[in-house]
Design a protein around this motif. Structure first.
Motif, PDB file in Angstrom:
ATOM      1  N   SER A 204       0.573  -1.238  -0.017  1.00  0.00           N
ATOM      2  CA  SER A 204      -0.210   0.046  -0.227  1.00  0.00           C
ATOM      3  C   SER A 204       0.891   1.225   0.120  1.00  0.00           C
ATOM      4  O   SER A 204       2.039   1.092   0.242  1.00  0.00           O
ATOM      5  CB  SER A 204      -0.957  -0.012   1.283  1.00  0.00           C
ATOM      6  OG  SER A 204      -0.252   0.253   2.368  1.00  0.00           O
ATOM      7  N   ARG A 205       0.316   2.519  -0.249  1.00  0.00           N
ATOM      8  CA  ARG A 205       0.883   3.717  -0.096  1.00  0.00           C
ATOM      9  C   ARG A 205       1.311   4.031   1.095  1.00  0.00           C
ATOM     10  O   ARG A 205       2.190   4.918   1.327  1.00  0.00           O
ATOM     11  CB  ARG A 205      -0.119   4.847  -0.768  1.00  0.00           C
ATOM     12  CG  ARG A 205      -0.098   4.371  -2.312  1.00  0.00           C
ATOM     13  CD  ARG A 205      -0.972   5.526  -2.882  1.00  0.00           C
ATOM     14  NE  ARG A 205      -1.193   5.262  -4.331  1.00  0.00           N
ATOM     15  CZ  ARG A 205      -1.949   6.350  -5.076  1.00  0.00           C
ATOM     16  NH1 ARG A 205      -2.567   7.320  -4.549  1.00  0.00           N
ATOM     17  NH2 ARG A 205      -2.157   6.066  -6.249  1.00  0.00           N
ATOM     18  N   VAL A 212      10.926   2.396   0.847  1.00  0.00           N
ATOM     19  CA  VAL A 212      11.847   2.705  -0.069  1.00  0.00           C
ATOM     20  C   VAL A 212      13.305   2.973   0.530  1.00  0.00           C
ATOM     21  O   VAL A 212      14.192   2.859   0.100  1.00  0.00           O
ATOM     22  CB  VAL A 212      11.651   4.129  -0.903  1.00  0.00           C
ATOM     23  CG1 VAL A 212      12.623   4.703  -1.675  1.00  0.00           C
ATOM     24  CG2 VAL A 212      10.144   3.878  -1.609  1.00  0.00           C
ATOM     25  N   LEU A 213      13.321   3.747   1.646  1.00  0.00           N
ATOM     26  CA  LEU A 213      14.709   4.160   2.436  1.00  0.00           C
ATOM     27  C   LEU A 213      15.179   2.718   2.882  1.00  0.00           C
ATOM     28  O   LEU A 213      16.291   2.474   2.367  1.00  0.00           O
ATOM     29  CB  LEU A 213      14.258   4.940   3.516  1.00  0.00           C
ATOM     30  CG  LEU A 213      15.495   5.060   4.651  1.00  0.00           C
ATOM     31  CD1 LEU A 213      16.712   6.031   3.866  1.00  0.00           C
ATOM     32  CD2 LEU A 213      15.165   5.620   6.000  1.00  0.00           C
ATOM     33  N   GLY A 214      14.362   1.776   3.301  1.00  0.00           N
ATOM     34  CA  GLY A 214      14.810   0.406   3.618  1.00  0.00           C
ATOM     35  C   GLY A 214      15.365  -0.324   2.705  1.00  0.00           C
ATOM     36  O   GLY A 214      16.275  -1.114   2.668  1.00  0.00           O
ATOM     37  N   ALA A 215      14.746  -0.249   1.374  1.00  0.00           N
ATOM     38  CA  ALA A 215      14.965  -1.252   0.276  1.00  0.00           C
ATOM     39  C   ALA A 215      16.371  -0.564  -0.612  1.00  0.00           C
ATOM     40  O   ALA A 215      16.950  -1.344  -1.078  1.00  0.00           O
ATOM     41  CB  ALA A 215      14.132  -0.832  -0.914  1.00  0.00           C
ATOM     42  N   VAL A 216      16.784   0.627  -0.082  1.00  0.00           N
ATOM     43  CA  VAL A 216      18.071   1.216  -0.462  1.00  0.00           C
ATOM     44  C   VAL A 216      19.329   0.735   0.540  1.00  0.00           C
ATOM     45  O   VAL A 216      20.213   0.474   0.143  1.00  0.00           O
ATOM     46  CB  VAL A 216      18.127   2.826  -0.938  1.00  0.00           C
ATOM     47  CG1 VAL A 216      19.756   3.122  -1.174  1.00  0.00           C
ATOM     48  CG2 VAL A 216      17.201   2.883  -2.062  1.00  0.00           C
ATOM     49  N   VAL A 217      18.938   1.228   1.734  1.00  0.00           N
ATOM     50  CA  VAL A 217      19.844   0.898   2.913  1.00  0.00           C
ATOM     51  C   VAL A 217      20.248  -0.406   2.982  1.00  0.00           C
ATOM     52  O   VAL A 217      21.597  -0.723   3.217  1.00  0.00           O
ATOM     53  CB  VAL A 217      19.237   1.665   4.227  1.00  0.00           C
ATOM     54  CG1 VAL A 217      20.097   1.210   5.556  1.00  0.00           C
ATOM     55  CG2 VAL A 217      19.266   3.003   4.158  1.00  0.00           C
ATOM     56  N   LEU A 272       8.496  -2.283   4.992  1.00  0.00           N
ATOM     57  CA  LEU A 272       9.794  -2.464   4.682  1.00  0.00           C
ATOM     58  C   LEU A 272       9.877  -3.776   4.072  1.00  0.00           C
ATOM     59  O   LEU A 272      10.960  -3.761   2.898  1.00  0.00           O
ATOM     60  CB  LEU A 272      10.747  -2.575   5.960  1.00  0.00           C
ATOM     61  CG  LEU A 272      10.929  -1.206   6.540  1.00  0.00           C
ATOM     62  CD1 LEU A 272      11.297  -1.589   8.379  1.00  0.00           C
ATOM     63  CD2 LEU A 272      11.950  -0.427   5.916  1.00  0.00           C
ATOM     64  N   VAL A 273       9.385  -4.758   4.251  1.00  0.00           N
ATOM     65  CA  VAL A 273       9.478  -6.135   3.526  1.00  0.00           C
ATOM     66  C   VAL A 273       9.124  -6.053   2.260  1.00  0.00           C
ATOM     67  O   VAL A 273       9.697  -6.360   1.171  1.00  0.00           O
ATOM     68  CB  VAL A 273       8.680  -7.183   4.472  1.00  0.00           C
ATOM     69  CG1 VAL A 273       8.499  -8.489   3.810  1.00  0.00           C
ATOM     70  CG2 VAL A 273       9.324  -7.458   5.854  1.00  0.00           C
ATOM     71  N   LEU A 274       7.875  -5.632   2.066  1.00  0.00           N
ATOM     72  CA  LEU A 274       6.970  -5.528   0.966  1.00  0.00           C
ATOM     73  C   LEU A 274       7.693  -4.906  -0.254  1.00  0.00           C
ATOM     74  O   LEU A 274       8.075  -5.104  -1.290  1.00  0.00           O
ATOM     75  CB  LEU A 274       5.506  -5.121   0.890  1.00  0.00           C
ATOM     76  CG  LEU A 274       4.607  -6.049   1.662  1.00  0.00           C
ATOM     77  CD1 LEU A 274       3.203  -5.483   2.084  1.00  0.00           C
ATOM     78  CD2 LEU A 274       4.661  -7.385   0.881  1.00  0.00           C
ATOM     79  N   ILE A 275       8.024  -3.523   0.179  1.00  0.00           N
ATOM     80  CA  ILE A 275       8.688  -2.595  -0.713  1.00  0.00           C
ATOM     81  C   ILE A 275      10.120  -3.093  -0.876  1.00  0.00           C
ATOM     82  O   ILE A 275      10.640  -2.894  -2.025  1.00  0.00           O
ATOM     83  CB  ILE A 275       8.525  -1.158  -0.098  1.00  0.00           C
ATOM     84  CG1 ILE A 275       7.415  -0.694  -0.211  1.00  0.00           C
ATOM     85  CG2 ILE A 275       9.399  -0.153  -1.178  1.00  0.00           C
ATOM     86  CD1 ILE A 275       7.131   0.944   0.373  1.00  0.00           C
ATOM     87  N   GLY A 276      10.837  -3.359  -0.083  1.00  0.00           N
ATOM     88  CA  GLY A 276      12.255  -4.095  -0.220  1.00  0.00           C
ATOM     89  C   GLY A 276      12.198  -5.174  -1.279  1.00  0.00           C
ATOM     90  O   GLY A 276      13.037  -5.171  -2.086  1.00  0.00           O
TER      91      GLY A 276
END
Length: 295
Positions: A204-205, A212-217, A272-276
């Motif tokens: 979800s939004r 997104v921050l976690g997906a990069v870090v 964090l899990v889903l977007i990552g």
């Protein structure tokens, strides 16, 4: 060009299965409780056991590799902690998801496609080490009151211990049993990817900025940990490539289960899990490229 073709051949089947799962989930919205229970308590443990007890696995050659994996986990936590402070997010929410990645339902299929059965055995051992750390150090980060009693009875941990015993003592599984056990264990890989695709419909939004921050870090910190481990251990080329694959993986779904269990902002951990996992389509190829063609 050859490196690019190899990466495409590895990533393509994985994301095809995830996409099919996503499409099915959007249309039918299945309940995955029974599916996940069977995967975690029957098929997954059989995959771990057959990989560790198989003839192509040698424990003595992987001690440094496991130490490198631990370095990736610890380095990710050390990087994520100040990032959480700067982002004004609870480290108990953010840090575990950066440390403990999806070396199960994404890492195992990728290891098979990229490196064959030997890569699978190495990634299974990494999964064992990561799970042990998550149920001890990780659970204590999530909550001061976390209990470790359930660890010893976990089917995944029991299968790991038994499989390692078979490897250490060179015991052999009867030839009449091993093919059937392998067939059941190998079924875990596409089923896990399919389930991951179904889970992506819940994205979800809300909380996407943190996701997104976690997906990069997560993967960037993992890459730093892998290069540090390479300086210490000087891995052969293929082992370093396997380590970079491990470092590139997104957060594990188990982070959400632990956050929910201890009521540590589970909705933020879910983001964090889903977007990552959605961003894995970017960072897994980067990890494979850096591993197969080091800087």
């Amino acid at each position: 060009m050859l490196v690019f073709e190899r990466i495409v051949s590895v990533i393509g089947p994985v994301f095809l299965i995830i996409a099919i799962g996503y499409g099915y989930g959007r249309r039918h919205k299945p309940d995955l409780k029974t599916f996940n229970h069977v995967s975690l308590n029957v098929l997954g443990p059989l995959l771990v056991f057959t990989s560790l007890a198989g003839e192509d696995f040698r424990l003595e050659g992987n001690a440094a590799f496991v130490a490198g994996g631990v370095a990736v986990v610890v380095a990710s936590g050390l990087v994520a902690w100040p990032v959480a402070r700067l982002a004004r997010v609870s480290p108990r929410t953010f840090v575990p998801s950066m440390m403990f990645n999806n070396c199960g339902n994404m890492g195992l299929p990728l290891a098979v496609l990229a490196f064959g059965r030997a890569g699978l055995a190495a990634m299974v051992l990494m999964l064992v080490a990561s799970t042990l750390l998550q149920f001890t150090l990780g659970s204590r980060i999530v909550s001061r009151h976390a209990e470790w009693k359930a660890l010893a009875g976990s089917p995944m941990i029991v299968a790991s211990v038994v499989g390692l015993a078979f490897s250490v003592f060179s015991w052999k599984v009867p030839s009449a049993l091993m093919p059937g056990l392998k067939m059941l264990g190998d079924a875990t890989l596409p089923m896990m990817l399919f389930a991951l695709g179904v889970r992506l419909i819940d994205l979800s939004r809300q909380g996407w900025q943190l996701g997104v921050l976690g997906a990069v870090v997560g993967p960037v910190a993992g890459f730093a940990g892998a290069y540090f481990a390479q300086l210490l251990f000087r891995f052969p080329a293929e082992q370093f490539a396997q380590l970079m694959l491990f470092a590139s993986l997104p957060p594990a779904a188990l982070n959400y289960l632990l956050a929910e269990r201890y009521n540590q902002e589970p909705e933020r951990v879910a983001s964090l899990v889903l977007i990552g996992n959605a961003f894995a389509i970017v960072f897994v190829p980067i990890g494979l490229t850096l591993g197969l063609h080091p800087i």
